[in-house]
Design an enzyme around this catalytic site. Structure first.
Site, PDB file in Angstrom:
ATOM      1  CE1 TYR A 130      -3.810   2.461   0.883  1.00  0.00           C
ATOM      2  CE2 TYR A 130      -2.047   3.583   2.048  1.00  0.00           C
ATOM      3  CZ  TYR A 130      -3.308   3.594   1.505  1.00  0.00           C
ATOM      4  OH  TYR A 130      -4.076   4.738   1.581  1.00  0.00           O
ATOM      5  CD  GLU A 157      -5.891   4.563  -1.364  1.00  0.00           C
ATOM      6  OE1 GLU A 157      -5.985   4.731  -0.135  1.00  0.00           O
ATOM      7  OE2 GLU A 157      -6.862   4.231  -2.076  1.00  0.00           O
TER       8      GLU A 157
END
Length: 399
Positions: A116, A205
């Site tokens: 992530y 993101e």
């Protein structure tokens, strides 16, 4: 302002961030042409909506999954037909779901490990912060709650920007030690920060960021949001806005300079000032009501804007009462009163209306309302206004 994954990946590519090859399609006529741009073999088909959890979502007709890994083009074609114009429900959309108007065909890759990575604004420090985790492909909130030690945070001084030591800390947190991995991550982080900073993003993101079995580090997914107050600097970004993904009332409000966010309650609020609007919603909840919206008309709203605010409020079928709470510092209470009267002449206000005015030209505003002949319940304080609007709504329900 949010954009779709396929748009975000195009931006990623512009900034040198490695992504999988993909093609969007908005109609069945475009499916075959889009698929022809990808290599033969397996294809990933992704529904394009502004919500997460697509892979675990369910369509209204029972079809499972808004992200499908298909063995060939024929299977991908069938999946795309099932998704397009269907309504996808995920944990982020609520029961109403979102209608899929674009599908995104992607080249698959063999994943060795998922990570992530995101850059966003840390509101506590008013600085960009990079968040990275070895746990990719899952909700970062869940990781933060259950295994916070697996998250690396790096705050960036905007005066200095992204520095080599920032990249080393992120690489260490993700477990990258090989020279080639460090080189790839350096390029990716540099591009991601440039995108975040130069395009006035509020969020950039990648979830998941993946390392493939052949050693490539790739952004497998992309989510980018932008500061709407900075869009005047970026006409190219503003052109990516998908109005179909936004509440029509919010879109209409933005045309008139109104800050409006739809909620799921039944008592509408018309307030000037974001802080006062938040306080108004809180006190409505305190007295047992549920706010139907956040609506800040700002300090200089015209009579026309106030009229439009009422029109937008009353277009919400859930609204059973309206609370107007105005503190006239910059805003004139007389102007608000004129706006309310003008609204009553153009739209039918058939729900209880409670008005609390205070400040600049308050007596003139109150006089206009009292002589208007409108069914208005005046209030002397915020507490008094909240109690009255909740009570009037309850009385109206009982008939």
């Amino acid at each position: 302002m949010n954009i779709h994954e396929y748009q975000a990946k195009a931006l990623f590519a512009d900034f040198g961030i490695p992504v999988t090859k993909g093609q969007p399609a908005r109609s069945p006529d475009e499916f075959k042409a889009a698929l022809a741009e990808l290599p033969d073999g397996p294809v990933v088909v992704k529904s394009q909506i502004h919500a997460g959890g697509r892979g675990k979502g369910t369509f209204k007709d029972g079809y499972k999954g808004g992200v499908k890994i298909c063995k060939d083009r024929a299977e991908a074609l069938d999946a795309a037909k099932r998704m397009l114009h269907n309504v996808l429900v995920t944990h982020q959309t609520g029961e109403a779901g979102r209608r899929v108007k674009t599908v995104y065909f992607n080249e698959p890759c063999d994943i060795a490990k998922e990570y992530y990575l995101a850059i966003l604004l840390d509101r506590a420090t008013s600085r960009p912060i990079i968040i990275a985790s070895t746990e990719g492909g899952v909700e970062i909130e869940k990781v933060a709650e259950e295994t916070p030690e697996k998250i690396t945070r790096v705050t960036i001084d905007p005066a200095c920007g992204l520095q080599p030591f920032h990249k080393r800390k992120i690489a260490y947190g993700l477990g990258f030690t090989e020279k080639e991995d460090l080189k790839q991550l350096d390029v990716l982080l540099t591009g991601l920060y440039r995108l975040y900073w130069e395009k006035d993003a509020s969020l950039a993101e990648i979830n998941p960021l993946v390392k493939t079995t052949d050693g490539r580090i790739i952004a497998l997914d992309a989510k980018v949001g932008f500061d709407e107050n900075a869009l005047f600097r970026h006409p190219d970004i503003r052109a990516l806005r998908d109005l179909d993904e936004e509440d029509p009332k919010e879109v209409e409000a933005s045309k008139h300079g109104l800050s409006y966010i739809a909620l799921d309650g039944n008592i509408a609020c018309l307030v000037n000032g974001a802080g006062l609007a938040m306080a108004t919603m809180d006190i409505i909840k305190h007295f047992g009501g549920n706010p139907a919206n956040f609506l800040d008309v700002g300090g200089g709203a015209s009579e026309e804007a106030v009229t439009e605010a009422f029109r937008i409020i009353l277009s919400d079928k859930q609204v059973e009462g309206i609370l107007v709470n105005i503190f006239g510092g910059i805003m004139s209470c007389q102007r608000i009163a004129k706006g309310i009267i003008a609204a009553a002449k153009t739209v039918s206000i058939d729900v209880p209306l409670v008005v609390r005015l205070e400040g600049n030209e308050v007596e003139e505003g109150k006089k206009l309302l009292s002589e208007s002949g409108l069914a208005i319940t005046p209030a002397d304080s915020l507490k008094d206004a909240a109690e009255k609007v909740v009570k009037r709504v309850e009385e109206a329900r009982k008939g």
